[in-house]
Scaffold this motif. Structure first.
Motif, PDB file in Angstrom:
ATOM      1  N   VAL A 152       0.970  -1.340  -0.078  1.00 33.69           N
ATOM      2  CA  VAL A 152      -0.105   0.107   0.145  1.00 33.69           C
ATOM      3  C   VAL A 152       0.883   1.307   0.012  1.00 33.69           C
ATOM      4  O   VAL A 152       2.082   1.224   0.426  1.00 33.69           O
ATOM      5  CB  VAL A 152      -1.081   0.058   1.177  1.00 33.69           C
ATOM      6  CG1 VAL A 152      -2.022  -1.167   0.920  1.00 33.69           C
ATOM      7  CG2 VAL A 152      -0.239   0.115   2.439  1.00 33.69           C
ATOM      8  N   LYS A 178       2.820  -4.543   3.186  1.00 37.05           N
ATOM      9  CA  LYS A 178       3.959  -3.617   3.383  1.00 37.05           C
ATOM     10  C   LYS A 178       3.302  -2.179   3.240  1.00 37.05           C
ATOM     11  O   LYS A 178       2.741  -1.857   2.287  1.00 37.05           O
ATOM     12  CB  LYS A 178       5.068  -3.749   2.496  1.00 37.05           C
ATOM     13  CG  LYS A 178       6.238  -2.912   2.765  1.00 37.05           C
ATOM     14  CD  LYS A 178       7.426  -2.911   1.312  1.00 37.05           C
ATOM     15  CE  LYS A 178       7.089  -1.805   0.327  1.00 37.05           C
ATOM     16  NZ  LYS A 178       7.158  -0.307   1.173  1.00 37.05           N
ATOM     17  N   GLU A 181       6.918   3.491   2.623  1.00 38.17           N
ATOM     18  CA  GLU A 181       8.399   3.561   3.575  1.00 38.17           C
ATOM     19  C   GLU A 181       8.135   5.097   4.046  1.00 38.17           C
ATOM     20  O   GLU A 181       8.702   5.169   5.089  1.00 38.17           O
ATOM     21  CB  GLU A 181       9.641   3.360   2.982  1.00 38.17           C
ATOM     22  CG  GLU A 181       9.531   4.426   1.386  1.00 38.17           C
ATOM     23  CD  GLU A 181       9.336   3.263   0.096  1.00 38.17           C
ATOM     24  OE1 GLU A 181       8.148   2.926   0.233  1.00 38.17           O
ATOM     25  OE2 GLU A 181       9.953   3.488  -0.760  1.00 38.17           O
ATOM     26  N   SER A 231       0.930   3.795  -7.499  1.00 37.19           N
ATOM     27  CA  SER A 231       1.145   4.623  -8.560  1.00 37.19           C
ATOM     28  C   SER A 231       1.113   3.412  -9.666  1.00 37.19           C
ATOM     29  O   SER A 231       1.607   2.494 -10.029  1.00 37.19           O
ATOM     30  CB  SER A 231       2.416   5.427  -8.506  1.00 37.19           C
ATOM     31  OG  SER A 231       3.478   4.565  -8.642  1.00 37.19           O
ATOM     32  N   THR A 234       4.731   1.826 -10.639  1.00 39.74           N
ATOM     33  CA  THR A 234       4.971   0.833  -9.790  1.00 39.74           C
ATOM     34  C   THR A 234       4.279  -0.500 -10.101  1.00 39.74           C
ATOM     35  O   THR A 234       4.506  -1.524  -9.909  1.00 39.74           O
ATOM     36  CB  THR A 234       4.663   1.250  -8.191  1.00 39.74           C
ATOM     37  OG1 THR A 234       5.514   2.474  -7.999  1.00 39.74           O
ATOM     38  CG2 THR A 234       5.436   0.286  -7.338  1.00 39.74           C
ATOM     39  N   LEU A 253      -4.541   2.107  -8.713  1.00 38.67           N
ATOM     40  CA  LEU A 253      -3.598   2.947  -9.405  1.00 38.67           C
ATOM     41  C   LEU A 253      -4.072   4.386  -9.259  1.00 38.67           C
ATOM     42  O   LEU A 253      -5.069   4.975  -8.595  1.00 38.67           O
ATOM     43  CB  LEU A 253      -2.951   2.385 -10.617  1.00 38.67           C
ATOM     44  CG  LEU A 253      -2.648   0.990 -10.791  1.00 38.67           C
ATOM     45  CD1 LEU A 253      -2.178   0.412 -11.961  1.00 38.67           C
ATOM     46  CD2 LEU A 253      -1.491   0.721  -9.467  1.00 38.67           C
ATOM     47  N   GLU A 387      -0.925  12.908 -13.017  1.00 37.18           N
ATOM     48  CA  GLU A 387      -1.429  12.981 -11.856  1.00 37.18           C
ATOM     49  C   GLU A 387      -0.463  13.971 -10.796  1.00 37.18           C
ATOM     50  O   GLU A 387       0.892  13.437 -10.539  1.00 37.18           O
ATOM     51  CB  GLU A 387      -1.425  11.867 -11.222  1.00 37.18           C
ATOM     52  CG  GLU A 387      -2.062  11.650 -10.031  1.00 37.18           C
ATOM     53  CD  GLU A 387      -2.040   9.901  -9.331  1.00 37.18           C
ATOM     54  OE1 GLU A 387      -1.055   9.158  -9.364  1.00 37.18           O
ATOM     55  OE2 GLU A 387      -3.111   9.758  -8.688  1.00 37.18           O
TER      56      GLU A 387
HETATM   57  P1  NAD Z   1       4.236   4.287  -5.049  1.00 40.49           P
HETATM   58  O1  NAD Z   1       3.850   3.372  -6.202  1.00 40.49           O
HETATM   59  O2  NAD Z   1       5.393   4.927  -5.206  1.00 40.49           O
HETATM   60  O3  NAD Z   1       4.310   3.060  -3.770  1.00 40.49           O
HETATM   61  C1  NAD Z   1       3.317   2.543  -3.262  1.00 40.49           C
HETATM   62  C2  NAD Z   1       3.947   1.289  -2.583  1.00 40.49           C
HETATM   63  O4  NAD Z   1       4.478   0.227  -3.550  1.00 40.49           O
HETATM   64  C3  NAD Z   1       4.696   1.526  -1.522  1.00 40.49           C
HETATM   65  O5  NAD Z   1       4.633   0.717  -0.260  1.00 40.49           O
HETATM   66  C4  NAD Z   1       6.345   1.273  -2.066  1.00 40.49           C
HETATM   67  O6  NAD Z   1       7.384   1.018  -1.138  1.00 40.49           O
HETATM   68  C5  NAD Z   1       5.828   0.147  -2.931  1.00 40.49           C
HETATM   69  N1  NAD Z   1       7.079  -0.253  -4.067  1.00 40.49           N
HETATM   70  C6  NAD Z   1       7.491   1.040  -4.825  1.00 40.49           C
HETATM   71  N2  NAD Z   1       8.452   0.365  -5.642  1.00 40.49           N
HETATM   72  C7  NAD Z   1       8.088  -0.990  -5.621  1.00 40.49           C
HETATM   73  C8  NAD Z   1       8.550  -2.027  -6.188  1.00 40.49           C
HETATM   74  N3  NAD Z   1       9.266  -2.043  -7.296  1.00 40.49           N
HETATM   75  N4  NAD Z   1       7.875  -3.335  -6.017  1.00 40.49           N
HETATM   76  C9  NAD Z   1       6.981  -3.435  -5.086  1.00 40.49           C
HETATM   77  N5  NAD Z   1       6.612  -2.419  -4.265  1.00 40.49           N
HETATM   78  C10 NAD Z   1       7.216  -1.522  -4.750  1.00 40.49           C
HETATM   79  O7  NAD Z   1       3.049   5.106  -4.882  1.00 40.49           O
HETATM   80  P2  NAD Z   1       3.317   6.297  -3.569  1.00 40.49           P
HETATM   81  O8  NAD Z   1       3.697   7.512  -4.022  1.00 40.49           O
HETATM   82  O9  NAD Z   1       3.162   5.722  -2.388  1.00 40.49           O
HETATM   83  O10 NAD Z   1       1.364   6.572  -3.639  1.00 40.49           O
HETATM   84  C11 NAD Z   1       0.720   7.460  -4.541  1.00 40.49           C
HETATM   85  C12 NAD Z   1       0.085   6.782  -5.761  1.00 40.49           C
HETATM   86  O11 NAD Z   1      -0.921   5.839  -5.226  1.00 40.49           O
HETATM   87  C13 NAD Z   1      -0.912   7.699  -6.468  1.00 40.49           C
HETATM   88  O12 NAD Z   1      -0.471   7.458  -7.949  1.00 40.49           O
HETATM   89  C14 NAD Z   1      -2.162   7.421  -6.076  1.00 40.49           C
HETATM   90  O13 NAD Z   1      -3.230   7.806  -7.036  1.00 40.49           O
HETATM   91  C15 NAD Z   1      -2.068   5.985  -6.010  1.00 40.49           C
HETATM   92  N6  NAD Z   1      -3.279   5.433  -5.097  1.00 40.49           N
HETATM   93  C16 NAD Z   1      -3.940   4.715  -5.576  1.00 40.49           C
HETATM   94  C17 NAD Z   1      -5.409   4.364  -5.058  1.00 40.49           C
HETATM   95  C18 NAD Z   1      -6.323   3.791  -5.396  1.00 40.49           C
HETATM   96  O14 NAD Z   1      -7.493   3.242  -4.568  1.00 40.49           O
HETATM   97  N7  NAD Z   1      -6.456   3.576  -6.589  1.00 40.49           N
HETATM   98  C19 NAD Z   1      -5.242   4.878  -3.438  1.00 40.49           C
HETATM   99  C20 NAD Z   1      -4.133   5.640  -3.040  1.00 40.49           C
HETATM  100  C21 NAD Z   1      -3.086   6.064  -3.621  1.00 40.49           C
END
Ligand code: NAD
Length: 484
Positions: A152, A178, A181, A231, A234, A253, A387
């Motif tokens: 998450v 997880k 961070e 995102s 990711t 996402l 975004e």
């Molecule tokens: P992010 O994708 O950077 O990180 C999300 C999670 O993925 C974190 O726990 C991170 O440590 C983990 N992660 C990063 N790289 C990874 C990898 N290579 N392998 C596995 N895990 C990995 O996103 P963020 O910046 O924390 O959150 C913002 C994004 O989340 C925005 O794009 C937002 O729109 C989206 N989001 C979507 C929803 C939904 O319900 N659709 C809800 C909340 C947030």
């Protein structure tokens, strides 16, 4: 501004034990209000993740065999832990993520509600019978996955880590979760609080970077099911990491969500709702569902913008621990730089900066950004296409319906949409035209418990928060028996 509260170091929850990273690595937790260190989190190694996966797989058969009503009791006890510790958990998110205390209390309550919802429908994990003629019986059984990885993001820290494991647990699948961070302190406190609620290994919480802990989890060969919220880039990496072992993915996402105001809508109500739907007060626009593209009909543009500026001007930006605060800082430095970079790009590309755009007066420290409104935005501008995930609203005006609908749908995102008109037929016809997974009509986007949520196009795969999510944590096995 506030003093810097500090939080003691805590362990991850692996196989019922609270443990540090096996190589002792930690990451700092930065308080975005003070820009000082508030605490630290273990940076799990691939070996730690492997131990958590193995523990979950060991715990799986007994958890799956536990009658659903018994699992539901455990989940109700879990929800009660959140309710009993609401204040502490909400404060941790305010300190670690800069999120207003009042909205984090609502998040903890919301998480407990979602857990109780899934406890209530756990018995829906049932099978079917299929007509097979007089000499046979064909039935199906729901078979929970032996382990689910739940990754998450940072923006609703305790709510996501606590509630987004509950459907899998209700379905009988153990979980390795997880958090982001940047905001893991509440997850680590949750780990302590729930250690004795679940049998060892049923719920494991690991912390650490995406590149190390996240990748180890999403590529682990013994994890068949990965549920991810985060995102788009990711999400794509997680799909690729799971491809060699054919994992089942659900992905929630990002979005660049449209809110459409028709000429017959009350412009004042619509303007106030657009601020609420942007989640400025709740999370500084750091919300996947934020209505960051507002399409206003030219006939009501002037009144709409005037009401919008009035409403945005009422928002109090400040210390997230202060009860009166509507907006705290952006959650962490890199994201602050990204958001302010987009504001700069908006100015350079010629959008009309109607409100904000800078640092709020009197807040010299911390990752604070004023709520920001750009008018006269067009779909060729970066701020209309990407975004931002921050307190930046883009207002576009329209007068031709078909052109507006084309612009609404021209991005690869398709998470939410919002329609404002008194003409209900027009509203529902427009809802059908919007390529998004969740549509609100004449509301600020609040969803009732149990309503399925999930994106179209690059905004995701699968639905969460309802029955579909529960059932996505198992497979259906069909059995045909010949009757002698
Ligand atoms: P992010 O994708 O950077 O990180 C999300 C999670 O993925 C974190 O726990 C991170 O440590 C983990 N992660 C990063 N790289 C990874 C990898 N290579 N392998 C596995 N895990 C990995 O996103 P963020 O910046 O924390 O959150 C913002 C994004 O989340 C925005 O794009 C937002 O729109 C989206 N989001 C979507 C929803 C939904 O319900 N659709 C809800 C909340 C947030």
């Amino acid at each position: 501004m506030a003093e810097n509260p500090t939080v003691p170091p805590r362990g991850m929850l692996i196989d019922g034990e609270l443990v540090p990273a096996s190589d002792g690595a930690v990451l700092p937790a930065e308080n975005p209000t003070t820009e000082e260190t508030a605490g630290e989190l273990p940076d799990a190694t691939p070996e730690d993740v492997d131990r958590a996966v193995k523990a979950a797989r060991r715990a799986g058969p007994a958890w799956a065999a536990t009658p659903w009503a018994e699992r539901a009791k455990v989940l109700h006890a879990y929800a009660a832990v959140l309710e009993d510790n609401l204040e502490e958990l909400a404060r941790l998110d305010a300190i670690d993520g800069g999120l207003p205390l009042t909205s984090m209390r609502a998040d903890v309550r919301g998480a407990a509600g979602e857990i109780r919802y899934f406890a209530g429908i756990a018995g829906e994990t049932k099978g079917r019978t299929i007509p097979s003629g007089p000499d046979a019986l064909t039935y199906t059984e729901f078979v929970p996955y032996p382990v689910v990885a739940r990754i998450v993001p940072f923006n609703h820290p305790v709510k996501f880590i606590a509630a987004k494991v509950s459907a899998a647990l209700a379905a009988g699948a153990p979980v390795v979760a997880k958090p982001g961070e940047q905001t893991s302190l509440s997850a680590l406190r949750l780990a302590e609080l729930v250690r004795d609620v679940f049998p060892a290994g049923v719920l494991n919480i690991v912390t650490g970077s995406g590149a190390r802990a996240g990748h180890a989890l999403s590529s682990h060969p013994d994890v068949p099911r990965v549920a991810f919220t985060g995102s788009v880039p990711t999400g794509a990496r997680i799909m690729a990491a799971g491809a060699p072992t054919i994992k089942h993915h659900s992905l929630e996402l990002g979005g660049k969500n449209p809110l459409i105001v028709f000429p017959d809508a009350d412009p004042v109500r619509a303007a106030r709702a657009s601020v609420a739907a942007m989640n400025l007060a709740r999370s500084m626009g750091q919300s996947c569902g934020s209505s960051s593209r507002v399409f206003v009909h030219r006939d009501v543009k002037e009144e709409f913008l005037a009401a919008l500026v009035t409403r945005v001007g009422e928002l109090r930006v400040g210390d997230p621990l202060d009860e009166r605060t509507d907006m705290g800082p952006i959650a962490f430095r890199a994201h602050y730089e990204k958001v302010t970079g987009y504001i700069e790009t908006g100015r350079k590309e010629g959008a009309d900066l109607l409100f904000g755009g800078g640092r709020p007066t009197g807040l010299d420290k911390g990752f604070f950004v004023e709520p920001t409104v750009f008018a006269d935005v067009s779909m060729d501008m970066t701020i209309a296409r990407e975004e931002i995930f921050g307190p930046v609203m883009s207002i576009l005006d329209w007068d031709d319906y078909e052109t507006m609908i084309d612009e609404v749908n021209m991005l690869p995102f398709g998470l939410t949409g919002n329609v404002w008109t008194k003409d209900i037929s027009l509203a529902l016809r427009t809802a059908r035209r919007i390529e998004s997974g969740y549509i609100s009509v004449n509301s600020a986007g609040k969803r009732p418990t149990g309503s399925p949520f999930g994106g179209f196009k690059s905004s995701g795969i699968g639905k969460e928060s309802g029955l579909d999510e529960l059932l996505s944590y198992g497979r259906e096995q069909s059995v045909t028996v010949t009757l002698d």
